[in-house]
Design a protein around this motif. Structure first.
Motif, PDB file in Angstrom:
ATOM      1  N   ASN A  80       0.808  -1.218   0.000  1.00 37.85           N
ATOM      2  CA  ASN A  80       0.000   0.000   0.000  1.00 37.85           C
ATOM      3  C   ASN A  80       0.841   1.267   0.000  1.00 37.85           C
ATOM      4  OD1 ASN A  80       0.951   0.071   2.603  1.00 37.85           O
ATOM      5  ND2 ASN A  80      -1.055  -0.049   3.585  1.00 37.85           N
ATOM      6  N   ALA A  83       0.715   3.727  -3.029  1.00 40.14           N
ATOM      7  CA  ALA A  83      -0.365   4.703  -3.158  1.00 40.14           C
ATOM      8  C   ALA A  83      -0.245   5.844  -2.166  1.00 40.14           C
ATOM      9  CB  ALA A  83      -1.714   4.000  -2.963  1.00 40.14           C
ATOM     10  N   ASN A  84       0.636   5.724  -1.185  1.00 40.99           N
ATOM     11  CA  ASN A  84       0.686   6.718  -0.115  1.00 40.99           C
ATOM     12  C   ASN A  84       1.947   7.559  -0.092  1.00 40.99           C
ATOM     13  OD1 ASN A  84      -1.824   5.806   0.921  1.00 40.99           O
ATOM     14  ND2 ASN A  84      -0.802   4.108   1.936  1.00 40.99           N
ATOM     15  N   ARG A 296      -3.182   5.625 -10.452  1.00 48.55           N
ATOM     16  CA  ARG A 296      -4.525   5.924  -9.955  1.00 48.55           C
ATOM     17  C   ARG A 296      -5.346   4.642  -9.836  1.00 48.55           C
ATOM     18  NH1 ARG A 296      -6.151   9.025  -6.624  1.00 48.55           N
ATOM     19  NH2 ARG A 296      -4.750  10.533  -7.561  1.00 48.55           N
ATOM     20  N   ARG A 299      -4.437   2.831  -6.600  1.00 46.21           N
ATOM     21  CA  ARG A 299      -5.049   3.497  -5.446  1.00 46.21           C
ATOM     22  C   ARG A 299      -6.537   3.167  -5.352  1.00 46.21           C
ATOM     23  NH1 ARG A 299      -3.196   9.370  -3.680  1.00 46.21           N
ATOM     24  NH2 ARG A 299      -4.342   8.558  -1.911  1.00 46.21           N
ATOM     25  N   GLN A 303      -8.938   0.895  -2.577  1.00 44.28           N
ATOM     26  CA  GLN A 303     -10.109   1.483  -1.952  1.00 44.28           C
ATOM     27  C   GLN A 303     -11.366   0.634  -2.130  1.00 44.28           C
ATOM     28  OE1 GLN A 303     -10.840   5.497  -3.286  1.00 44.28           O
ATOM     29  NE2 GLN A 303     -12.882   5.586  -2.399  1.00 44.28           N
TER      30      GLN A 303
END
Length: 495
Positions: A80, A83-84, A296, A299, A303
């Motif tokens: 993860n 994405a961060n 994108r 990410r 979600q």
């Protein structure tokens, strides 16, 4: 179609195929292929580099190798993180700053100039009338008449001795993100500057949110991140801004929404490096745009993956399939889930096989709902999660994502199934009662889901357009270097 048009079309198709195969599929390498308890991102880096190594020697190979070496997927401890934080890019710049005194000195002086001569905040303390960070409405040469278009690039060129590639690296140092850019220190250069009369306070500022940690980078609220700093064209279109406001932030003004202009600056740096290594400018733009799409998509996948899986698991239950006339999906799911809890039929051993028990676990509700106040609290949690779950399920069923032909793909902007976009717009923007979602959903839930789906699609358009704007700027100014060389080596002597 002329030969030049055909050549551009083939180039575009090639870049998409190459990036989907090398970047996209490697980032989503299936865990079963990589083995248990393995970081898929870092393992995927090995797969990608292996694929690139098999390409014939060319500017394409050199450019992609440069891209991957900077991105450094092996530096991501957890999946993860992709994405961060730009962990790989931050580590690349940390190494350059520490080991390359010439680059560090130019960077120190460039960011000192910005600190002393540009705004570090967009609002007065406590002002709620606009966003504290540079906004969609903040553009050099437009509402910011004090900043002419291209001002940031021109300032970087001054400290880069006129070298456009070095200028983009100076901007990319802090411009690849607006927080967590990296920890940049070079003690030898700092001592040298101190001896020339420049204090440490002029070089460093407190990090946003942590006054005990200093950084050379501007605050995320600074003019550094105002759009148009590279050029007049290095921004998304006014039409897209209106679309973002209309779909993602209805009722908001452009000055109330952060612009996220770091996407433009980061893309310009990465594209410049690919061009420097030998990739053609046109192909470099395509590579960077595709990378933005995949970024994108990753990410969004993180979600929606869990709620989408839960949605379709619930859709397949006999309770929903046999719900009877007049009963909706939402009603059946909420009441059945609460009944499971009241009757104490759920536990961790039931989660994998019973979607209703899994629903309780997913929202963080207790399995035992025998007390009325606990059941009431659980109902609120279930209802709150319902909108996200439905939208995630709808998105996953309309768009290319998940496993296709046995290959794991990231979530995509591309729609292959589902209703025509015009019907989606009609449902999202009007009161027309046409349930295009089906599956027993109420019209209200369908309309909310479609609006959320359109918001996610717009986020794709926003991010990809920003990366494309940065890439196009780099393609216009950056220059290729002789094979085996780069702009960081011998930077002091470059003119």
């Amino acid at each position: 179609m002329g030969k030049s048009q055909l050549r551009r079309l083939k180039m575009k198709q090639f870049s998409k195929t190459l990036l989907a195969g090398v970047l996209g599929l490697s980032l989503n390498a299936q865990a079963s292929e990589l083995g248990p308890d393995v970081n898929n991102i870092s393992s995927a880096n090995k797969i990608a580099l292996s694929l690139i190594s098999k390409l014939p020697n060319s500017g394409v190979k050199d450019g992609l190798e440069r891209y991957y070496n900077i991105l450094s997927l092996k530096s991501y401890t957890y999946d993860n993180q992709v994405a961060n934080a730009n962990t790989g890019v931050a580590l690349f710049f940390e190494q350059q700053f520490q080991q390359n005194a010439c680059f560090a000195e130019k960077a120190y002086l460039f960011y000192r100039d910005l600190k002393l001569n540009t705004r570090q905040r967009q609002t007065a303390e406590g002002d709620k009338s606009r966003h504290a960070r540079p906004s969609l409405g903040d553009v050099a040469g437009k509402n910011r008449k004090d900043l002419k278009p291209g001002w940031l690039y021109e300032k970087a060129l001054k400290y880069a001795d006129g070298n456009p590639n070095v200028a983009m690296s100076l901007i990319g140092l802090c411009g690849h993100d607006d927080k967590n850019q990296g920890e940049f220190t070079n003690q030898d250069v700092e001592i040298k500057l101190s001896n020339s009369g420049i204090s440490s306070d002029e070089l460093y500022s407190p990090t946003d949110g942590n006054s005990e940690i200093n950084t050379v980078c501007p605050s995320q609220y600074a003019d550094f991140y105002v759009a148009g700093g590279l050029s007049k064209a290095s921004d998304i279109s006014d039409d897209l801004k209106k679309k973002v406001l209309s779909i993602q932030y209805p009722g908001k003004k452009d000055i109330q929404i952060a612009s996220k202009n770091y996407h433009v600056m980061g893309a310009a740096f990465m594209t410049c490096q690919m061009i420097e290594a030998g990739l053609s400018p046109l192909l470099a733009i395509q590579v960077e745009s595709m990378a933005a799409h995949l970024y994108r998509g990753i990410r969004l996948c993180q979600q929606i993956e869990i709620p989408a899986h839960l949605f379709w698991s619930l859709q397949r239950t006999k309770e929903v399939a046999l719900r009877g006339m007049g009963r909706t999906f939402e009603e059946v799911v909420i009441e059945t889930t609460l009944k499971r809890g009241r009757e104490k039929k759920c536990g961790y051993d039931k989660v994998a096989k019973d979607p209703f028990c899994n629903y309780l676990k997913t929202v963080g509700a207790p399995f035992d709902l025998s007390l009325p106040r606990i059941e009431a609290r659980a109902r609120t949690m279930l209802e709150k999660y319902m909108d996200k779950m439905i939208a995630s399920g709808i998105y996953s069923s309309w768009h290319v994502s998940g496993e296709v032909a046995g290959i794991s793909l990231p979530c995509s902007r591309d729609q292959l199934w589902g209703p025509h976009p015009f019907l989606q717009w009609l449902i999202a923007k009007t009161e027309v009662s046409l349930n295009i979602c089906g599956n027993g959903l109420t019209m209200d839930s369908c309309r909310k889901a479609v609006r959320t789906v359109k918001s996610w699609e717009t986020d794709f358009d926003w991010t990809v357009s920003q990366h494309a704007a940065g890439a196009r700027f780099a393609a216009r100014v950056c220059k290729p270097y002789p094979k085996g060389t780069n702009s960081f080596d011998g930077m002091c002597a470059q003119k």
